[in-house]
Design a protein around this motif. Structure first.
Motif, PDB file in Angstrom:
ATOM      1  N   LEU A  27       1.437  -7.015  -7.040  1.00  0.00           N
ATOM      2  CA  LEU A  27       0.778  -5.986  -6.248  1.00  0.00           C
ATOM      3  C   LEU A  27      -0.733  -6.187  -6.278  1.00  0.00           C
ATOM      4  CD1 LEU A  27       1.577  -3.298  -4.746  1.00  0.00           C
ATOM      5  CD2 LEU A  27       0.976  -2.126  -6.881  1.00  0.00           C
ATOM      6  N   ILE A  28      -1.400  -5.875  -5.165  1.00  0.00           N
ATOM      7  CA  ILE A  28      -2.850  -5.897  -5.059  1.00  0.00           C
ATOM      8  C   ILE A  28      -3.308  -4.483  -4.741  1.00  0.00           C
ATOM      9  CG2 ILE A  28      -4.829  -6.801  -3.783  1.00  0.00           C
ATOM     10  CD1 ILE A  28      -3.085  -9.254  -3.108  1.00  0.00           C
ATOM     11  N   GLY A  29      -4.227  -3.933  -5.555  1.00  0.00           N
ATOM     12  CA  GLY A  29      -4.700  -2.581  -5.314  1.00  0.00           C
ATOM     13  C   GLY A  29      -5.390  -1.992  -6.519  1.00  0.00           C
ATOM     14  N   ARG A  30      -5.609  -0.677  -6.496  1.00  0.00           N
ATOM     15  CA  ARG A  30      -6.300   0.013  -7.578  1.00  0.00           C
ATOM     16  C   ARG A  30      -5.390   0.373  -8.734  1.00  0.00           C
ATOM     17  NH1 ARG A  30      -7.676   4.012  -4.005  1.00  0.00           N
ATOM     18  NH2 ARG A  30      -7.036   5.502  -5.591  1.00  0.00           N
ATOM     19  N   ALA A  31      -4.081   0.369  -8.530  1.00  0.00           N
ATOM     20  CA  ALA A  31      -3.142   0.815  -9.561  1.00  0.00           C
ATOM     21  C   ALA A  31      -3.251  -0.044 -10.808  1.00  0.00           C
ATOM     22  CB  ALA A  31      -1.720   0.781  -9.018  1.00  0.00           C
ATOM     23  N   ARG A  32      -3.044   0.571 -11.943  1.00  0.00           N
ATOM     24  CA  ARG A  32      -3.089  -0.169 -13.211  1.00  0.00           C
ATOM     25  C   ARG A  32      -2.014  -1.239 -13.279  1.00  0.00           C
ATOM     26  NH1 ARG A  32      -4.219   4.402 -17.911  1.00  0.00           N
ATOM     27  NH2 ARG A  32      -6.035   5.371 -16.931  1.00  0.00           N
ATOM     28  N   SER A  33      -0.913  -0.991 -12.584  1.00  0.00           N
ATOM     29  CA  SER A  33       0.191  -1.952 -12.603  1.00  0.00           C
ATOM     30  C   SER A  33      -0.040  -3.126 -11.659  1.00  0.00           C
ATOM     31  CB  SER A  33       1.498  -1.243 -12.224  1.00  0.00           C
ATOM     32  OG  SER A  33       1.381  -0.644 -10.942  1.00  0.00           O
ATOM     33  N   ALA A  34      -1.126  -3.101 -10.881  1.00  0.00           N
ATOM     34  CA  ALA A  34      -1.390  -4.180  -9.928  1.00  0.00           C
ATOM     35  C   ALA A  34      -1.708  -5.473 -10.658  1.00  0.00           C
ATOM     36  CB  ALA A  34      -2.543  -3.802  -9.008  1.00  0.00           C
ATOM     37  N   SER A  44      -6.485   0.942  -1.424  1.00  0.00           N
ATOM     38  CA  SER A  44      -5.389   1.810  -1.838  1.00  0.00           C
ATOM     39  C   SER A  44      -4.875   1.399  -3.212  1.00  0.00           C
ATOM     40  CB  SER A  44      -4.254   1.733  -0.816  1.00  0.00           C
ATOM     41  OG  SER A  44      -3.128   2.460  -1.246  1.00  0.00           O
ATOM     42  N   GLU A  45      -4.212   2.352  -3.904  1.00  0.00           N
ATOM     43  CA  GLU A  45      -3.611   2.015  -5.193  1.00  0.00           C
ATOM     44  C   GLU A  45      -2.594   0.893  -5.043  1.00  0.00           C
ATOM     45  OE1 GLU A  45      -2.073   5.754  -6.451  1.00  0.00           O
ATOM     46  OE2 GLU A  45      -3.893   6.270  -7.546  1.00  0.00           O
ATOM     47  N   ALA A  46      -1.794   0.957  -4.023  1.00  0.00           N
ATOM     48  CA  ALA A  46      -0.840  -0.107  -3.710  1.00  0.00           C
ATOM     49  C   ALA A  46      -1.172  -0.586  -2.305  1.00  0.00           C
ATOM     50  CB  ALA A  46       0.587   0.400  -3.805  1.00  0.00           C
ATOM     51  N   HIS A  47      -2.102  -1.511  -2.201  1.00  0.00           N
ATOM     52  CA  HIS A  47      -2.645  -1.893  -0.901  1.00  0.00           C
ATOM     53  C   HIS A  47      -1.825  -3.002  -0.239  1.00  0.00           C
ATOM     54  CE1 HIS A  47      -6.392  -1.576   1.627  1.00  0.00           C
ATOM     55  NE2 HIS A  47      -5.782  -2.626   2.176  1.00  0.00           N
ATOM     56  N   ALA A  48      -1.445  -4.002  -1.024  1.00  0.00           N
ATOM     57  CA  ALA A  48      -0.722  -5.143  -0.455  1.00  0.00           C
ATOM     58  C   ALA A  48       0.180  -5.760  -1.511  1.00  0.00           C
ATOM     59  CB  ALA A  48      -1.698  -6.190   0.091  1.00  0.00           C
ATOM     60  N   LEU A  49       1.134  -6.535  -1.057  1.00  0.00           N
ATOM     61  CA  LEU A  49       2.125  -7.169  -1.926  1.00  0.00           C
ATOM     62  C   LEU A  49       2.267  -8.626  -1.533  1.00  0.00           C
ATOM     63  CD1 LEU A  49       4.499  -6.430  -4.043  1.00  0.00           C
ATOM     64  CD2 LEU A  49       5.971  -6.506  -2.033  1.00  0.00           C
ATOM     65  N   ILE A  50       2.427  -9.505  -2.530  1.00  0.00           N
ATOM     66  CA  ILE A  50       2.683 -10.922  -2.269  1.00  0.00           C
ATOM     67  C   ILE A  50       4.191 -11.153  -2.253  1.00  0.00           C
ATOM     68  CG2 ILE A  50       2.328 -13.284  -3.057  1.00  0.00           C
ATOM     69  CD1 ILE A  50      -0.174 -11.826  -1.977  1.00  0.00           C
ATOM     70  N   MET A  59       1.246 -12.217   2.443  1.00  0.00           N
ATOM     71  CA  MET A  59       0.698 -10.953   1.996  1.00  0.00           C
ATOM     72  C   MET A  59       1.209  -9.870   2.939  1.00  0.00           C
ATOM     73  SD  MET A  59      -3.255  -9.553   1.696  1.00  0.00           S
ATOM     74  CE  MET A  59      -3.730 -10.644   0.365  1.00  0.00           C
ATOM     75  N   LEU A  60       1.822  -8.815   2.368  1.00  0.00           N
ATOM     76  CA  LEU A  60       2.365  -7.708   3.148  1.00  0.00           C
ATOM     77  C   LEU A  60       1.500  -6.475   2.920  1.00  0.00           C
ATOM     78  CD1 LEU A  60       4.785  -9.701   2.792  1.00  0.00           C
ATOM     79  CD2 LEU A  60       6.273  -7.707   2.708  1.00  0.00           C
ATOM     80  N   SER A  61       1.070  -5.818   3.984  1.00  0.00           N
ATOM     81  CA  SER A  61       0.347  -4.562   3.832  1.00  0.00           C
ATOM     82  C   SER A  61       1.327  -3.475   3.404  1.00  0.00           C
ATOM     83  CB  SER A  61      -0.336  -4.171   5.132  1.00  0.00           C
ATOM     84  OG  SER A  61       0.618  -3.868   6.131  1.00  0.00           O
ATOM     85  N   LEU A  62       0.845  -2.528   2.615  1.00  0.00           N
ATOM     86  CA  LEU A  62       1.678  -1.422   2.172  1.00  0.00           C
ATOM     87  C   LEU A  62       1.165  -0.121   2.785  1.00  0.00           C
ATOM     88  CD1 LEU A  62       2.321  -2.501  -1.530  1.00  0.00           C
ATOM     89  CD2 LEU A  62       3.839  -2.708   0.422  1.00  0.00           C
ATOM     90  N   ARG A  63       0.243   0.553   2.106  1.00  0.00           N
ATOM     91  CA  ARG A  63      -0.246   1.831   2.610  1.00  0.00           C
ATOM     92  C   ARG A  63      -1.373   1.684   3.632  1.00  0.00           C
ATOM     93  NH1 ARG A  63       2.535   6.603   2.296  1.00  0.00           N
ATOM     94  NH2 ARG A  63       3.662   6.712   0.342  1.00  0.00           N
ATOM     95  N   ARG A  64      -2.154   0.606   3.539  1.00  0.00           N
ATOM     96  CA  ARG A  64      -3.295   0.450   4.440  1.00  0.00           C
ATOM     97  C   ARG A  64      -3.253  -0.918   5.102  1.00  0.00           C
ATOM     98  NH1 ARG A  64      -8.442   3.132   1.157  1.00  0.00           N
ATOM     99  NH2 ARG A  64      -7.423   5.094   0.626  1.00  0.00           N
ATOM    100  N   TRP A  65      -4.192  -1.136   6.034  1.00  0.00           N
ATOM    101  CA  TRP A  65      -4.193  -2.368   6.799  1.00  0.00           C
ATOM    102  C   TRP A  65      -4.866  -3.505   6.033  1.00  0.00           C
ATOM    103  CZ3 TRP A  65      -9.395  -2.865   7.138  1.00  0.00           C
ATOM    104  CH2 TRP A  65     -10.168  -1.707   7.246  1.00  0.00           C
ATOM    105  N   ILE A  66      -4.579  -4.712   6.483  1.00  0.00           N
ATOM    106  CA  ILE A  66      -5.258  -5.925   6.034  1.00  0.00           C
ATOM    107  C   ILE A  66      -5.747  -6.640   7.292  1.00  0.00           C
ATOM    108  CG2 ILE A  66      -4.088  -6.203   3.812  1.00  0.00           C
ATOM    109  CD1 ILE A  66      -2.055  -7.968   5.102  1.00  0.00           C
ATOM    110  N   ILE A  67      -6.876  -7.335   7.197  1.00  0.00           N
ATOM    111  CA  ILE A  67      -7.510  -7.920   8.382  1.00  0.00           C
ATOM    112  C   ILE A  67      -7.738  -9.418   8.174  1.00  0.00           C
ATOM    113  CG2 ILE A  67      -9.607  -7.956   9.773  1.00  0.00           C
ATOM    114  CD1 ILE A  67      -9.889  -5.027   9.395  1.00  0.00           C
TER     115      ILE A  67
END
Length: 305
Positions: A27-34, A44-50, A59-67
């Motif tokens: 996971l890519i984001g602010r979450a501690r588990s990222a 976002s806490e859970a912004h993107a996933l590999i 890379m998959l977007s989760l809660r927000r967009w990626i550009i």
């Protein structure tokens, strides 16, 4: 390529010059588990996933967009040299994409079970059937986990041992083995083996969830359990448990309390599903802090949230 030679990863360079490696499921984001933590309120806490799809890391977007190249994307096939923006000021440069020639596959008796990732797998026996669960289950007869370079096995109280392609061992009456398979050649997701699962129809209505199985009364979830499942249905991808929990308990500032609430309700949910004769891994963690509604090809979801 990693030392073990079987774990794909992408290496990102951040604007401050630091680098970070993320493997499939990371996971890519602010979450501690990222796996790649970014301390920025625009992320976002859970912004993107590999994710590994066939022969390619995405890379998959989760809660927000990626550009990428000025275009908002939900999925990006990763290649070295790309500059991916998570917000107007947060950018990741793809420095390297490492893909091994082969991945390791776990087999049991005469069937293949799953492609191994860096998750923790618990191996349990019940009624003559071996189950492989992609999570830490206390009291399991054996555990198998990725260690960043390869894979480690511990059976019972024996000392952990490193495994590789060709490793075989017995667990009761079952013979297990690890083999190498070319990357992208029909990767297998993890599921309990020895089961013949009927198709499920999951109708999510936020405060209520109905799970229909042919020939049985529907299983009904309500309250917090229904809200958790409905959030995961709406997201439709692996996501950090913390990101889901904050949607449920957004007014809870203590992360430890929130984690206790999450674990307690996950136990309640699994128990409820078992009592209703619905497979308990319908809501499944990946061993890396992420969770998803785990659907088989015959399952169907109706999102009425």
């Amino acid at each position: 390529m990693t030392t073990g030679g079987y774990i794909p990863f992408v290496r990102f360079r951040l604007v401050d010059g630091t680098t970070a490696q993320v493997s499939p499921g990371g996971l890519i984001g602010r979450a501690r588990s990222a796996e790649l933590k970014i301390a920025n309120p625009e992320v976002s806490e859970a912004h993107a996933l590999i994710s590994l799809r066939g022969h390619q890391l995405h890379m998959l977007s989760l809660r927000r967009w990626i550009i990428l190249d000025g275009e908002r994307c939900s999925v990006i096939a990763l290649r070295p040299g790309q500059r991916i923006f998570l917000s107007q000021t947060v950018m990741l440069e793809v420095e390297a994409v490492e893909l091994p020639d082969h991945v390791l596959v776990l087999g049991c008796d005469d069937r293949e079970v799953c492609t191994l990732s860096e998750s923790v797998y618990s191996l349990l026996r019940a009624n003559g059937t071996l189950k492989v669960m992609p999570e830490l289950v206390l009291g399991a007869e054996a555990y198998l986990w990725g260690n960043g370079e390869g894979f480690t096995l511990r059976v019972g109280d024996a000392s952990p041992v490193e495994i590789e392609a060709g490793t075989e061992w017995n667990l009761g009456e079952h013979r297990l083995r690890v083999t190498a398979r070319p990357l992208g050649d029909g990767a297998l997701s993890t599921r309990s083996i020895g089961q013949n699962d009927p198709p499920l129809t999951i109708v999510a209505r936020y405060d209520t969830v109905y799970i229909h199985t042919p020939g049985r009364p529907p299983a009904v979830l309500s309250g917090l359990l229904a809200r958790i499942v409905s959030e995961l249905v709406t997201i439709g991808k692996l996501i950090s448990w913390e990101a889901v929990a904050r949607e449920i308990w957004g007014d809870e500032s203590d992360r430890n309390v929130m984690r206790q609430n999450w674990d307690r309700n996950m136990r309640r949910l699994r128990a409820h599903l078992r009592e209703a004769n619905v497979r308990a891994d319908l809501v499944r963690p990946d061993g890396r802090g992420n969770v998803e509604v785990y659907l088989l090809p015959q399952d169907r979801v109706v999102d009425e949230t």
